[in-house]
Design an enzyme around this catalytic site. Structure first.
Site, PDB file in Angstrom:
ATOM      1  N   ASP A  38      28.698  -9.204  52.029  1.00 20.60           N
ATOM      2  CA  ASP A  38      29.732  -9.441  53.040  1.00 20.60           C
ATOM      3  C   ASP A  38      29.049  -9.586  54.403  1.00 20.60           C
ATOM      4  O   ASP A  38      28.127  -8.833  54.727  1.00 20.60           O
ATOM      5  CB  ASP A  38      30.717  -8.254  53.053  1.00 20.60           C
ATOM      6  N   HIS A  54      38.899 -21.011  41.649  1.00 23.95           N
ATOM      7  CA  HIS A  54      39.796 -20.562  42.717  1.00 23.95           C
ATOM      8  C   HIS A  54      41.023 -19.875  42.135  1.00 23.95           C
ATOM      9  O   HIS A  54      41.832 -20.504  41.446  1.00 23.95           O
ATOM     10  CB  HIS A  54      40.245 -21.727  43.596  1.00 23.95           C
ATOM     11  N   HIS A 107      38.817 -11.631  45.402  1.00 25.09           N
ATOM     12  CA  HIS A 107      37.500 -11.015  45.569  1.00 25.09           C
ATOM     13  C   HIS A 107      37.610  -9.510  45.425  1.00 25.09           C
ATOM     14  O   HIS A 107      38.638  -8.911  45.752  1.00 25.09           O
ATOM     15  CB  HIS A 107      36.867 -11.384  46.908  1.00 25.09           C
TER      16      HIS A 107
HETATM   17  P1  5GP Z   1      39.584  -9.356  52.704  1.00 27.09           P
HETATM   18  O1  5GP Z   1      39.865  -8.995  54.148  1.00 27.09           O
HETATM   19  O2  5GP Z   1      40.265 -10.653  52.340  1.00 27.09           O
HETATM   20  O3  5GP Z   1      39.845  -8.245  51.740  1.00 27.09           O
HETATM   21  O4  5GP Z   1      38.023  -9.575  52.604  1.00 27.09           O
HETATM   22  C1  5GP Z   1      37.390 -10.752  53.019  1.00 27.09           C
HETATM   23  C2  5GP Z   1      35.963 -10.395  53.313  1.00 27.09           C
HETATM   24  O5  5GP Z   1      35.208 -11.594  53.421  1.00 27.09           O
HETATM   25  C3  5GP Z   1      35.759  -9.645  54.643  1.00 27.09           C
HETATM   26  O6  5GP Z   1      35.141  -8.391  54.378  1.00 27.09           O
HETATM   27  C4  5GP Z   1      34.876 -10.578  55.462  1.00 27.09           C
HETATM   28  O7  5GP Z   1      33.916  -9.875  56.216  1.00 27.09           O
HETATM   29  C5  5GP Z   1      34.223 -11.447  54.393  1.00 27.09           C
HETATM   30  N1  5GP Z   1      33.888 -12.794  54.818  1.00 27.09           N
HETATM   31  C6  5GP Z   1      34.719 -13.689  55.437  1.00 27.09           C
HETATM   32  N2  5GP Z   1      34.087 -14.856  55.642  1.00 27.09           N
HETATM   33  C7  5GP Z   1      32.832 -14.698  55.153  1.00 27.09           C
HETATM   34  C8  5GP Z   1      31.691 -15.569  55.101  1.00 27.09           C
HETATM   35  O8  5GP Z   1      31.715 -16.728  55.513  1.00 27.09           O
HETATM   36  N3  5GP Z   1      30.550 -15.055  54.525  1.00 27.09           N
HETATM   37  C9  5GP Z   1      30.484 -13.781  54.037  1.00 27.09           C
HETATM   38  N4  5GP Z   1      29.315 -13.375  53.506  1.00 27.09           N
HETATM   39  N5  5GP Z   1      31.557 -12.939  54.070  1.00 27.09           N
HETATM   40  C10 5GP Z   1      32.703 -13.387  54.628  1.00 27.09           C
HETATM   41 ZN    ZN Z   2      38.700 -20.669  46.728  1.00 31.25          ZN
END
Ligand code: 5GP
Ligand code: ZN
Length: 121
Positions: A38, A54, A107
């Site tokens: 992340d 997806h 995820h």
């Molecule tokens: P959510 O908030 O949907 O549960 O988690 C999404 C996660 O994706 C977040 O922890 C955010 O930091 C991570 N994230 C978003 N965009 C990117 C990216 O472009 N690269 C990486 N490595 N992590 C990302």
């Molecule tokens: Zn996707």
């Protein structure tokens, strides 16, 4: 098929990470699963495990696509052993607005390397 908020797969940042269009720090990969660090880590170890296919969120898991969830949990076990996460780790999947899901591609966060609290915020 569109994801939540009408986002198409071609616009999905995690689909772009799977294709390599957006660079990432890979931890694990097989035919169906991709895992990467992340970029805004919430623990010393913070890895995201995603299906290459997806799927928008846990709400879109069904009989046709659910085998990838088993694949992901097998991958988590492999990576946890390889990364020596012997002290434990937490697996989290945020689904929808109230849970603060920010990327509409399924995820599983794996968080490790510090003591966790419960209940989560
Ligand atoms: P959510 O908030 O949907 O549960 O988690 C999404 C996660 O994706 C977040 O922890 C955010 O930091 C991570 N994230 C978003 N965009 C990117 C990216 O472009 N690269 C990486 N490595 N992590 C990302
Ligand atoms: Zn996707």
């Amino acid at each position: 098929m569109n994801g939540v908020r009408g986002e198409s797969m071609s616009e999905c940042i995690f689909c772009k990470i799977v294709s390599g269009e957006i660079p990432s720090n890979m931890v694990y990969e097989d035919e169906t699963v991709y895992a990467f660090y992340d970029n805004n880590p919430q623990a010393p170890v913070h890895i995201l495990f995603i299906p290459k296919q997806h799927i928008a969120s846990t709400s879109e898991i069904n009989k046709e696509n659910s085998s990838v969830v088993a694949d992901i949990f097998e991958a988590i076990a492999v990576a946890a052993n390889e990364l020596n996460l012997d002290e434990g780790y937490r697996v989290v999947s945020n689904c929808g607005r109230q849970a603060q899901q920010s990327v509409p591609h399924l995820h599983f966060h794996v968080l490790a390397g510090r003591d966790m609290t419960w209940p989560p915020g």
